[in-house]
Design a protein around this motif. Structure first.
Motif, PDB file in Angstrom:
ATOM      1  N   ASP A  89      -2.382  -9.361   5.459  1.00  0.00           N
ATOM      2  CA  ASP A  89      -2.103  -8.432   6.560  1.00  0.00           C
ATOM      3  C   ASP A  89      -2.374  -9.074   7.918  1.00  0.00           C
ATOM      4  O   ASP A  89      -2.078  -8.481   8.944  1.00  0.00           O
ATOM      5  CB  ASP A  89      -2.874  -7.130   6.399  1.00  0.00           C
ATOM      6  CG  ASP A  89      -4.361  -7.350   6.464  1.00  0.00           C
ATOM      7  OD1 ASP A  89      -4.857  -8.216   5.715  1.00  0.00           O
ATOM      8  OD2 ASP A  89      -5.022  -6.683   7.274  1.00  0.00           O
TER       9      ASP A  89
ATOM     10  N   SER B 242      -6.876   0.323   0.245  1.00  0.00           N
ATOM     11  CA  SER B 242      -7.966  -0.492   0.764  1.00  0.00           C
ATOM     12  C   SER B 242      -7.543  -0.998   2.123  1.00  0.00           C
ATOM     13  O   SER B 242      -6.439  -1.507   2.297  1.00  0.00           O
ATOM     14  CB  SER B 242      -8.264  -1.646  -0.183  1.00  0.00           C
ATOM     15  OG  SER B 242      -7.101  -2.399  -0.405  1.00  0.00           O
ATOM     16  N   HIS B 243      -8.417  -0.769   3.080  1.00  0.00           N
ATOM     17  CA  HIS B 243      -8.110  -1.224   4.438  1.00  0.00           C
ATOM     18  C   HIS B 243      -8.992  -2.403   4.753  1.00  0.00           C
ATOM     19  O   HIS B 243     -10.165  -2.403   4.427  1.00  0.00           O
ATOM     20  CB  HIS B 243      -8.346  -0.105   5.449  1.00  0.00           C
ATOM     21  CG  HIS B 243      -7.426   1.037   5.240  1.00  0.00           C
ATOM     22  ND1 HIS B 243      -6.126   1.021   5.657  1.00  0.00           N
ATOM     23  CD2 HIS B 243      -7.602   2.214   4.595  1.00  0.00           C
ATOM     24  CE1 HIS B 243      -5.538   2.154   5.292  1.00  0.00           C
ATOM     25  NE2 HIS B 243      -6.407   2.886   4.640  1.00  0.00           N
ATOM     26  N   ASN B 244      -8.388  -3.377   5.354  1.00  0.00           N
ATOM     27  CA  ASN B 244      -9.191  -4.512   5.761  1.00  0.00           C
ATOM     28  C   ASN B 244      -9.953  -4.099   7.004  1.00  0.00           C
ATOM     29  O   ASN B 244      -9.372  -3.881   8.056  1.00  0.00           O
ATOM     30  CB  ASN B 244      -8.297  -5.713   6.012  1.00  0.00           C
ATOM     31  CG  ASN B 244      -7.505  -6.047   4.760  1.00  0.00           C
ATOM     32  OD1 ASN B 244      -7.785  -5.544   3.679  1.00  0.00           O
ATOM     33  ND2 ASN B 244      -6.512  -6.878   4.924  1.00  0.00           N
TER      34      ASN B 244
ATOM     35  N   GLU C  83       2.018  -3.729  -0.316  1.00  0.00           N
ATOM     36  CA  GLU C  83       1.502  -4.383   0.883  1.00  0.00           C
ATOM     37  C   GLU C  83       1.879  -3.544   2.094  1.00  0.00           C
ATOM     38  O   GLU C  83       3.047  -3.455   2.453  1.00  0.00           O
ATOM     39  CB  GLU C  83       2.096  -5.786   1.012  1.00  0.00           C
ATOM     40  CG  GLU C  83       1.689  -6.664  -0.141  1.00  0.00           C
ATOM     41  CD  GLU C  83       1.782  -8.134   0.167  1.00  0.00           C
ATOM     42  OE1 GLU C  83       1.993  -8.497   1.350  1.00  0.00           O
ATOM     43  OE2 GLU C  83       1.643  -8.919  -0.780  1.00  0.00           O
ATOM     44  N   VAL C  84       0.881  -2.899   2.677  1.00  0.00           N
ATOM     45  CA  VAL C  84       1.150  -2.049   3.846  1.00  0.00           C
ATOM     46  C   VAL C  84       0.365  -2.568   5.045  1.00  0.00           C
ATOM     47  O   VAL C  84      -0.562  -3.368   4.892  1.00  0.00           O
ATOM     48  CB  VAL C  84       0.795  -0.568   3.564  1.00  0.00           C
ATOM     49  CG1 VAL C  84       1.679  -0.003   2.465  1.00  0.00           C
ATOM     50  CG2 VAL C  84      -0.674  -0.412   3.205  1.00  0.00           C
ATOM     51  N   ASP C  85       0.731  -2.110   6.235  1.00  0.00           N
ATOM     52  CA  ASP C  85       0.050  -2.540   7.449  1.00  0.00           C
ATOM     53  C   ASP C  85      -1.444  -2.268   7.316  1.00  0.00           C
ATOM     54  O   ASP C  85      -1.846  -1.154   7.011  1.00  0.00           O
ATOM     55  CB  ASP C  85       0.592  -1.779   8.668  1.00  0.00           C
ATOM     56  CG  ASP C  85       2.059  -2.098   8.932  1.00  0.00           C
ATOM     57  OD1 ASP C  85       2.505  -3.189   8.522  1.00  0.00           O
ATOM     58  OD2 ASP C  85       2.755  -1.256   9.528  1.00  0.00           O
ATOM     59  N   GLY C  86      -2.231  -3.257   7.528  1.00  0.00           N
ATOM     60  CA  GLY C  86      -3.679  -3.070   7.534  1.00  0.00           C
ATOM     61  C   GLY C  86      -4.332  -3.091   6.170  1.00  0.00           C
ATOM     62  O   GLY C  86      -5.536  -2.867   6.072  1.00  0.00           O
ATOM     63  N   GLY C  87      -3.592  -3.335   5.109  1.00  0.00           N
ATOM     64  CA  GLY C  87      -4.234  -3.383   3.804  1.00  0.00           C
ATOM     65  C   GLY C  87      -3.285  -3.193   2.646  1.00  0.00           C
ATOM     66  O   GLY C  87      -2.156  -3.686   2.663  1.00  0.00           O
ATOM     67  N   GLU C  88      -3.766  -2.470   1.644  1.00  0.00           N
ATOM     68  CA  GLU C  88      -3.001  -2.297   0.422  1.00  0.00           C
ATOM     69  C   GLU C  88      -3.051  -0.840   0.008  1.00  0.00           C
ATOM     70  O   GLU C  88      -4.039  -0.156   0.220  1.00  0.00           O
ATOM     71  CB  GLU C  88      -3.653  -3.157  -0.672  1.00  0.00           C
ATOM     72  CG  GLU C  88      -2.899  -3.173  -1.971  1.00  0.00           C
ATOM     73  CD  GLU C  88      -3.715  -3.849  -3.073  1.00  0.00           C
ATOM     74  OE1 GLU C  88      -3.374  -4.970  -3.449  1.00  0.00           O
ATOM     75  OE2 GLU C  88      -4.690  -3.217  -3.538  1.00  0.00           O
ATOM     76  N   GLN C  89      -1.942  -0.353  -0.559  1.00  0.00           N
ATOM     77  CA  GLN C  89      -1.900   1.010  -1.067  1.00  0.00           C
ATOM     78  C   GLN C  89      -1.460   0.956  -2.525  1.00  0.00           C
ATOM     79  O   GLN C  89      -0.574   0.188  -2.872  1.00  0.00           O
ATOM     80  CB  GLN C  89      -0.882   1.830  -0.259  1.00  0.00           C
ATOM     81  CG  GLN C  89      -0.777   3.283  -0.697  1.00  0.00           C
ATOM     82  CD  GLN C  89       0.378   4.011  -0.028  1.00  0.00           C
ATOM     83  OE1 GLN C  89       1.534   3.597  -0.110  1.00  0.00           O
ATOM     84  NE2 GLN C  89       0.068   5.095   0.659  1.00  0.00           N
TER      85      GLN C  89
END
Lengths: 313, 250
Positions: free
Chosen positions: A243, A186-188, B158-164
């Motif tokens: 993030d 999921s990308h913010n 927790e990854v850059d720009g969101g969640e994986q």
């Protein structure tokens, strides 16, 4: 310049090359003149094309295969290990991808890894932060292959080549693995620039008081074309998602202009933004630690000052 | 399932770090030490898995001088069943620590290995990934959620720009991020009980590992101090300074 071969892991999302890669190239050029950029992913030919246009790049290695689609460490590390065999150095951004993959590469090569290097003294000596950036360590690598993640904000971006492009070579190496499977991401979603690459960052802290109040920063960020960041305190209080966190446990940023709103200036936050070119602090507490690093400090009620500032831009 | 948790003894997170006058390193003389905060989260996660009936035994391991036994006792007070102390120097490089832990993994055959994502002293963020490479196991770093079912772990990262979200086969390495859980405090009776729990001690030789130096610390320095600037009296003055003095806005 030394003939050392440097292998760089491109930072990308299969569609676009991330600006961090440009910073990696300028770090790599301090180590050697033979620079290879590895673009490993799926359907990422356009990324390789972009990478080939960076000045100073000798070649782009394109590993375009389904096994690299999500850049999982289990798939990517064996590829990098194979390509690194004749390299003098392997560099990746100190992003969550680089930090995930590179130690696995280093261990497989039986060499140390240096984390988040900030400066290169010579081909084997590096400066890196320890203790949340409160101490800078100068470390010499005794290994034949130097493997390091790079704090990209500490290096200037390499320019694009004025003409021509580096050759793109296909890499056919790919081994399927089932130890790790991608499930979802999921990308913010945001129309704003990426926090790590923005020219201007507007950050909010606990002083904003609530998730609702945090939106007060939007008009200001809109006017400045800024990314929005937050302190750890604001993230822990649930105002915004993690993030957006700027600090030692979040993103390290170094924009041209950093505006800290309602942020007290805890050490862990300062570690993430103190290399910004110009720092502005708006806080009602004149004793707040953030004022000790701010170029311009405004002691004021943020609920009045922020809308007024947005209006006057 | 047996869980192995690796913990590190570090400077207490709330203590101000000082460098030695000769710049040869950080001065830890008589400094307050504690379990690395990310390792506490790893211990807590293991204890929760045991409380849910997923884990049957928790083994906690630490590499370092005899003083790391304090942290092993601390982890046992929180719920670990027994400890392993690998005797070594306190500032061992990540690769050496990973090799020692690999030997412990071979010995103990755990179904899951939990580590903190990084230690707050060296800030390396390496040991978990290196251990995964050496043991040829899958890895899920920066975990914010962990679920175990049918021989696999589902881990939110927790990854850059969101969640994986990844699904990894077991045994596996999982490194913890801040939001995975909030560690509990040890209760006094549990602290007393922990003193009686067994701790096995090994040397690197007994584990068949040769510690090798890969890095040399040349010197340490304070980061360059940033000078405090000026206080402005109004928003109008701030805008004027940004526009005409700093020239960072148009």
């Amino acid at each position: 310049m030394s003939p050392m071969k440097v292998l760089i892991l491109a930072e990308h999302d299969n569609a676009t090359l991330k600006p961090a890669t440009l910073h990696l190239v300028s770090a790599a050029l301090q180590l050697g003149s033979d620079i290879s950029i590895l673009v490993a992913g799926q359907g990422c030919a356009a990324v390789a094309d972009n990478a080939s246009r960076i000045a100073g790049v000798s070649r782009v290695l394109l590993a375009d295969n389904a096994v690299y689609q999500y850049q999982l460490a289990e798939a990517l590390a064996p590829l990098v290990v194979q390509l690194a065999s004749d390299a003098g150095a392997v560099l990746a951004a100190a992003s969550t991808t680089g930090k995930n993959v590179l130690p696995r590469v280093a261990a497989a090569l039986d060499v140390a890894q240096l984390s988040e290097i900030l400066a290169i003294k010579d081909a084997s000596t590096f400066v890196r932060p320890i203790y949340a950036g409160n101490v800078l360590a100068t470390v010499q690598s005794l290994d034949a292959i130097k493997v390091a993640t790079v704090r990209t904000s500490a290096f200037l971006p390499a320019p694009l080549a004025t003409s021509g492009q580096a050759p793109i070579e296909s890499v056919a190496i790919a081994t399927a693995q089932d130890q790790s499977r991608f499930v979802s991401a999921s990308h913010n979603v945001s129309a704003r620039p990426e926090l790590g690459a923005a020219r201007v960052v507007v950050s909010g802290g606990r002083g904003l008081g609530s998730a609702e109040n945090f939106k007060l920063l939007d008009p200001l960020a809109d006017k400045l074309g800024a990314a929005i960041g937050a302190s750890r305190a604001a993230v822990d209080a649930g105002y915004v998602s993690n993030d957006l966190q700027v600090g030692q446990t979040g993103k390290i940023v170094a924009p041209e202009l950093y505006i800290a709103v309602g942020i007290s200036g805890a050490i862990q936050h300062l570690a993430g933004m103190k290399d910004s070119k110009v720092i502005v602090a708006i806080n009602k507490d004149p004793e707040a630690a953030i004022f000790q690093v701010a170029d311009y400090g405004l002691v004021a009620d943020l609920f009045q000052a922020v809308p007024e500032l947005a209006k006057s831009l | 399932m047996k869980i192995l948790v690796a913990v590190k003894r570090t400077l207490d997170a709330y203590v101000k770090v000082r460098i030695r006058q000769d710049h040869s390193g950080v001065d830890l003389t008589s400094a307050k030490m504690a379990m690395n905060p990310f390792c506490e989260i790893a211990v807590e996660e293991a204890v929760r898995l045991k409380e849910k009936g997923i884990a049957t035994e928790i083994v906690v391991v630490s590499v370092g001088s005899d003083k790391v036994q304090e942290q092993l006792r601390g982890a046992m007070a929180l719920g670990a069943d027994r400890g392993i102390h690998v005797q070594a120097g306190d500032d061992l490089e990540s690769l050496n620590v990973a090799k020692l832990l690999k030997a412990v993994v071979d010995k103990e055959q755990p179904g899951l290995i939990l580590l903190g994502k990084q230690a707050i002293d060296s800030d390396n963020n390496q040991v978990g990934q290196m251990l995964a490479a050496l043991a040829q196991l899958p890895q899920a770093t920066f975990a914010s959620k962990l679920e175990i079912a049918e021989g696999r772990a589902t881990v939110s990262r927790e990854v850059d720009g969101g969640e994986q979200v990844l699904s990894i086969s077991l045994p596996a390495i999982v490194t913890t991020d801040l939001r995975l859980n909030e560690p509990r405090y040890a209760k006094l009776p549990d602290i007393m009980k922990a003193k009686k729990k067994p701790v096995d001690i090994f040397t690197p030789e007994q584990l068949g590992v040769t510690v090798k130096q890969h890095l040399k610390l040349v010197e340490v320095n304070d980061p360059p101090a940033r000078k405090a600037g000026v206080k402005v009296a109004s928003v109008a003055e701030l805008v004027d300074k940004l526009r005409n003095e700093a020239k960072v806005i148009a």
